[in-house]
Structures are given as C-alpha cells and as structure tokens.
Design an enzyme around this catalytic site. Structure first.
Site, PDB file in Angstrom:
ATOM      1  N   GLY A   1      -3.732  -4.434   4.115  1.00 38.26           N
ATOM      2  CA  GLY A   1      -2.814  -5.137   3.232  1.00 38.26           C
ATOM      3  C   GLY A   1      -3.254  -6.589   3.064  1.00 38.26           C
ATOM      4  N   GLY A   2      -2.667  -7.463   3.866  1.00 40.34           N
ATOM      5  CA  GLY A   2      -2.869  -8.910   3.727  1.00 40.34           C
ATOM      6  C   GLY A   2      -4.325  -9.337   3.560  1.00 40.34           C
TER       7      GLY A   2
ATOM      8  N   ASN B   1      -4.743  -2.191   0.133  1.00 40.24           N
ATOM      9  CA  ASN B   1      -3.403  -1.932  -0.401  1.00 40.24           C
ATOM     10  C   ASN B   1      -2.863  -3.283  -0.869  1.00 40.24           C
ATOM     11  OD1 ASN B   1      -0.788  -1.295  -0.952  1.00 40.24           O
ATOM     12  ND2 ASN B   1      -0.194  -0.816   1.152  1.00 40.24           N
ATOM     13  N   TRP B   2      -2.916  -3.491  -2.178  1.00 36.33           N
ATOM     14  CA  TRP B   2      -2.518  -4.804  -2.716  1.00 36.33           C
ATOM     15  C   TRP B   2      -1.001  -4.975  -2.784  1.00 36.33           C
ATOM     16  CZ3 TRP B   2      -6.391  -5.757  -7.383  1.00 36.33           C
ATOM     17  CH2 TRP B   2      -7.590  -6.226  -6.853  1.00 36.33           C
ATOM     18  N   LYS B   3      -0.267  -3.891  -2.544  1.00 35.97           N
ATOM     19  CA  LYS B   3       1.207  -3.952  -2.611  1.00 35.97           C
ATOM     20  C   LYS B   3       1.626  -4.581  -3.948  1.00 35.97           C
ATOM     21  CE  LYS B   3       1.202  -3.884   2.352  1.00 35.97           C
ATOM     22  NZ  LYS B   3       1.875  -4.137   3.611  1.00 35.97           N
TER      23      LYS B   3
ATOM     24  N   GLU C   1       6.547   1.165   3.788  1.00 37.76           N
ATOM     25  CA  GLU C   1       7.468   0.364   2.963  1.00 37.76           C
ATOM     26  C   GLU C   1       8.231   1.268   1.988  1.00 37.76           C
ATOM     27  OE1 GLU C   1       4.575  -2.542   1.713  1.00 37.76           O
ATOM     28  OE2 GLU C   1       4.505  -3.254   3.783  1.00 37.76           O
TER      29      GLU C   1
HETATM   30  P1  PGA Z   1      -1.320  -5.305   6.646  1.00 38.25           P
HETATM   31  O1  PGA Z   1      -0.765  -4.074   5.763  1.00 38.25           O
HETATM   32  O2  PGA Z   1      -2.827  -5.133   6.715  1.00 38.25           O
HETATM   33  O3  PGA Z   1      -0.905  -6.539   5.903  1.00 38.25           O
HETATM   34  O4  PGA Z   1      -0.691  -5.185   8.008  1.00 38.25           O
HETATM   35  C1  PGA Z   1      -1.283  -2.771   5.892  1.00 38.25           C
HETATM   36  C2  PGA Z   1      -0.541  -1.813   4.993  1.00 38.25           C
HETATM   37  O5  PGA Z   1       0.671  -1.979   4.798  1.00 38.25           O
HETATM   38  O6  PGA Z   1      -1.140  -0.870   4.439  1.00 38.25           O
END
Ligand code: PGA
Length: 252
Positions: free
Chosen positions: A233-234, A9-11, A98
């Site tokens: 994510g990160g 998930n690159w956001k 989010e």
């Molecule tokens: P994170 O994010 O791995 O940075 O905790 C996960 C996500 O929001 O899907």
C-alpha cells in the site's frame, strides 16, 4: 516455478493524470528486473482506462481493487466484472481487509466475486488476514483458512488465482509481521490450497505478503520460503520506495 509478484495497491490515491505520470516514469526503470518477476498495479477504477493504455504490451500488469459479483443490474456505484473484462483488465483484488471492515464485505461475497471474475477470465487476488484480537486469541489459522476456503469455493479450477496474506494489524500501521509469523501463515495457507485444489494447484498459486512492506524490511520477508511476493500500500505511492521492492531478490 511460481513467479515472485510485487503488487501495488494504490487504494483511493492518484488521479488518472497522476497515474499516467507515475507509470511513465516507472516503466523505464524496471526494464531490467530480476527474472520471473511479475509487477501489478491495482489502481482506482477511474484510472483503469489510462492505466491499460500506458501498460499494455509493457510486461507490467494492472488490475481493479474491487468489483461486484453480478454482471449488470441496479447496483448504483458498483463495477461489473464484465466491464472490467471488456477493458482488458487482467487482475482484480477481492476481499481486501478494508473492503471487509469498512464496506462489510462477507466471506460469501468474496466467493461470488471470485466466481464472477473467473467467468470474465480475470485473475482474482484474494486477500485474507486476521485482526489483532483474532491473533491474540489464537484464531489466526482458523480465520485465514476459513476466508481462503470461502473465497475459492466456486472458483473455476482451470483458471489461476493469487492469494495475499495481509494481517489486518500490519496494514498501514508500520507494524510488520515478523518473517517467521508471515512464513507460518503462508505454510498454513499452502496446506489449505492443497486441500482445496490438490498439490499442483497449491504449487502454482503465488501467496503474497502484505502489511507495511517497505524497502527496509522487504529483503528479510522475501527470504521466507513460502513468501511469493508483496502486496504494497503506502510504499507503492512513490517510485523511490516502490522500485526497490520490485527489484528485491528472491533467494531460492
Ligand atoms: P500497507 O498496505 O503496505 O500500507 O500496509 C497494504 C495493503 O493494504 O494492501
């Protein structure tokens, strides 16, 4: 057998050019990966076009991070599921925490989005998860089952869904759920999937864990019986940290 799914998930990270550079560098490195392994990149909407150009026919999937539940209309700034389908987008996240917390997305809207995605033949990945205060007050199971049922209320039973369990307190915080906490939530969700769509549906629906997954903790999480992958994510922003997650073995 359910696939083991590793999803990025690159956001709101990576421009189209950065996406192409990443994916071109990444693809040759995953030509050899564990069997029954599915990899998906959830990219910003503006990166979808170049992403599908690079990933088409590669065996690696891609998807959007959000969409509207209407196909067209006066919804400034939104993305239509119909347009995603026209762009050959196979997957779309729904109800990421989010979106729920920062953009006030409701349970009802997640249900409408899943319906609209199925109408467009796109597989939704529905995200559910409790906040810290909900966990501390013993409401975890109620919250995640409520979110699951609302999200899947109007799904098309002939089509697939994927689920991501993401405890809100573990997202981007460096705090990861213990493998036991993760497995317990996944067991609860699996049982709820049986109530929703029967045993066959529950058996074939992957439930991913998300929340501070990184190479140092991925093996232990993957060892949990009911964990069918990661939503990352990160650690998905660099090849060096995402690649080992894609190669994590699922011992059965
Ligand atoms: P994170 O994010 O791995 O940075 O905790 C996960 C996500 O929001 O899907």
């Amino acid at each position: 057998m359910r696939p083991f799914v590793v999803a990025a998930n690159w956001k709101m990270h990576k421009s189209p050019r950065e996406a192409v550079d990443f994916l071109k560098g990444f693809l040759p490195k995953v030509s050899d990966r564990p069997k029954n392994r599915e990899i998906i990149f959830f990219v910003p909407a503006v990166d979808l076009w170049v992403t599908q150009e690079v990933l088409r026919n590669s065996g690696v999937g891609w998807g959007a991070q959000n969409c509207h539940f209407e196909m067209k209309g006066a919804f400034t700034g939104e993305t239509s599921p119909q347009v995603l389908a026209e762009m050959a987008t196979p997957f779309c996240l729904v109800g990421h925490s989010e979106r729920r917390a920062l953009f006030h997305e409701t349970d009802e809207e997640t249900g409408k989005k899943v319906k609209a995605l199925h109408q467009s033949r796109i597989t939704p990945m529905l995200c559910v998860g409790e906040t810290l205060s909900e966990r501390e007050s013993g409401k975890t199971n109620d919250v995640i089952v409520r979110q699951l049922k609302a999200g899947l209320r109007d799904r098309d039973p002939s089509q697939k869904v994927m689920i991501a369990y993401e405890p809100v307190w573990a997202i981007g915080t460096g705090k990861v759920a213990t493998p036991e906490q993760a497995n317990e939530a996944h067991v609860t969700l699996r049982k709820a999937l049986i109530d929703i769509g029967g045993p066959e549906f529950a058996t074939h629906t992957p439930i991913l864990y998300g929340g501070s997954v990184k190479p140092e903790n991925s093996a232990e999480i993957a060892r949990q019986k009911e964990v069918d992958g990661f939503l990352v994510g990160g650690a998905s922003l660099e090849i060096a940290s995402f690649l080992p997650l894609c190669q994590t073995r699922k011992e059965t």
